[in-house]
Scaffold this active site. Structure first.
Site, PDB file in Angstrom:
ATOM      1  N   GLU A  40       0.803  -1.229   0.000  1.00 38.16           N
ATOM      2  CA  GLU A  40       0.000   0.000   0.000  1.00 38.16           C
ATOM      3  C   GLU A  40       0.837   1.281   0.000  1.00 38.16           C
ATOM      4  O   GLU A  40       0.274   2.381  -0.124  1.00 38.16           O
ATOM      5  CB  GLU A  40      -0.963  -0.005   1.193  1.00 38.16           C
ATOM      6  CG  GLU A  40      -2.034  -1.085   1.072  1.00 38.16           C
ATOM      7  CD  GLU A  40      -2.840  -1.289   2.336  1.00 38.16           C
ATOM      8  OE1 GLU A  40      -4.053  -1.500   2.228  1.00 38.16           O
ATOM      9  OE2 GLU A  40      -2.260  -1.248   3.447  1.00 38.16           O
ATOM     10  N   ASP A  55     -11.949  -6.480  -2.868  1.00 40.99           N
ATOM     11  CA  ASP A  55     -12.890  -7.606  -2.758  1.00 40.99           C
ATOM     12  C   ASP A  55     -14.226  -7.062  -2.304  1.00 40.99           C
ATOM     13  O   ASP A  55     -14.380  -5.864  -2.099  1.00 40.99           O
ATOM     14  CB  ASP A  55     -12.328  -8.636  -1.752  1.00 40.99           C
ATOM     15  CG  ASP A  55     -12.152  -8.031  -0.366  1.00 40.99           C
ATOM     16  OD1 ASP A  55     -13.104  -8.053   0.409  1.00 40.99           O
ATOM     17  OD2 ASP A  55     -11.056  -7.493  -0.074  1.00 40.99           O
ATOM     18  N   GLY A  84     -12.700  -4.079   1.623  1.00 40.01           N
ATOM     19  CA  GLY A  84     -13.789  -4.866   1.066  1.00 40.01           C
ATOM     20  C   GLY A  84     -14.989  -3.958   0.838  1.00 40.01           C
ATOM     21  O   GLY A  84     -15.318  -3.141   1.697  1.00 40.01           O
ATOM     22  N   MET A 134      -9.607  -2.698   8.255  1.00 45.51           N
ATOM     23  CA  MET A 134      -9.124  -3.062   9.581  1.00 45.51           C
ATOM     24  C   MET A 134      -8.327  -1.966  10.297  1.00 45.51           C
ATOM     25  O   MET A 134      -7.745  -2.241  11.353  1.00 45.51           O
ATOM     26  CB  MET A 134      -8.279  -4.349   9.474  1.00 45.51           C
ATOM     27  CG  MET A 134      -9.084  -5.511   8.903  1.00 45.51           C
ATOM     28  SD  MET A 134      -8.128  -7.024   8.610  1.00 45.51           S
ATOM     29  CE  MET A 134      -7.650  -7.475  10.264  1.00 45.51           C
TER      30      MET A 134
END
Ligand code: SAH
Length: 236
Positions: A15, A203, A81, A179
């Site tokens: 990232e 995702d 996600g 997260m």
């Protein structure tokens, strides 16, 4: 490095990889196991940290950064996600606000979200000007049809469950889950430093999430990096 330095935080090496490749780094300080790369990127003074996965390490990284450097804004960049039908894989979500979805009571009937221990309503609001800049840079990078603003739900869980992702949509009206974001946001609020969270979807947090993550993480992470670099160039 001057006041006005932009702090950039991510969870995973992928990232920040393309930003570190383009930045001119003048020094790297290791604090609490995390490297803080100080230098210039796209005409801005920056400090870049890949702090680790999850709420604890990302909050620790944010706190160390805000304690040690004259950071005027924090940008979190990474992947997430997608929650709900609006976003597809590789779409971008710019958070307007964030919530810790795993914060609360575990009772006889199961989990009940409850922000009251935090002394807040549980929602951390991103800076409006940073959100606008991020949206502009994202629209230029991936096209306006692929950019969404809304709530991000953060928890110490990789979500790969149709039932749980539906819960995140219904309980929080979230459009993405990850997260770290709400943890970094909470630390920035404590320090009074404006922040924004940029996430490109790897995702859909469903039964296919692990496979999708493995396939798309690199491209998604890189999209988010390019958006950050566009933002920095626009701040000049
Ligand atoms: N398989 C990976 C998992 C990393 S955890 C590994 O072992 O390294 C997933 C990371 O991507 C976190 O930093 C999180 O913020 C983000 N993320 C992407 N998709 C997610 C999802 N469906 N649920 C939660 N976090 C997700």
């Amino acid at each position: 490095m001057e006041t006005g330095t932009i702090g950039i935080i991510s969870a995973m090496p992928v990232e920040v990889a393309s930003m570190l490749g383009k930045a001119s780094i003048s020094r790297t300080d290791r604090i609490g196991g995390t490297d803080f790369h100080v230098g210039r990127l796209c005409g801005a003074d920056v400090v870049i940290a890949q702090a680790g996965i999850g709420k604890a390490l990302s909050a620790a990284g944010a706190a160390a950064m805000l304690c040690r450097y004259p950071v005027s804004s924090v940008i979190f960049t990474g992947i997430a996600g997608g929650v709900g039908d609006r976003t597809r894989v590789l779409d971008v979500v710019i958070a307007t606000d964030l919530v810790q979805h795993d914060y609360g009571f575990q009772e006889q009937n199961g989990f009940r979200w409850s922000p009251e221990f935090s002394g807040t309503d549980g929602y951390s609001v991103c800076d409006g000007a940073l959100v606008r800049l991020a949206c502009e840079a994202a629209a230029e990078t991936v096209g306006p049809g692929h950019v969404f603003t809304g709530r991000i739900a953060t928890g110490d869980q990789f979500v790969a469950s149709e039932a749980y992702v539906k819960y995140l949509q219904e309980q929080f009206d979230a459009i993405a889950c990850e997260m770290e974001g709400a943890a970094v946001a909470a630390v920035c609020e404590q320090y009074g430093v404006p922040f924004v969270v940029i996430r490109c979807m790897s995702d859909k947090a469903d039964g296919n999430a692990t496979e999708s993550f493995e396939k798309m993480a690199g491209t998604a992470a890189d999209n988010s990096c390019r958006i950050v670099m566009g933002m920095l160039a626009g701040m000049r």
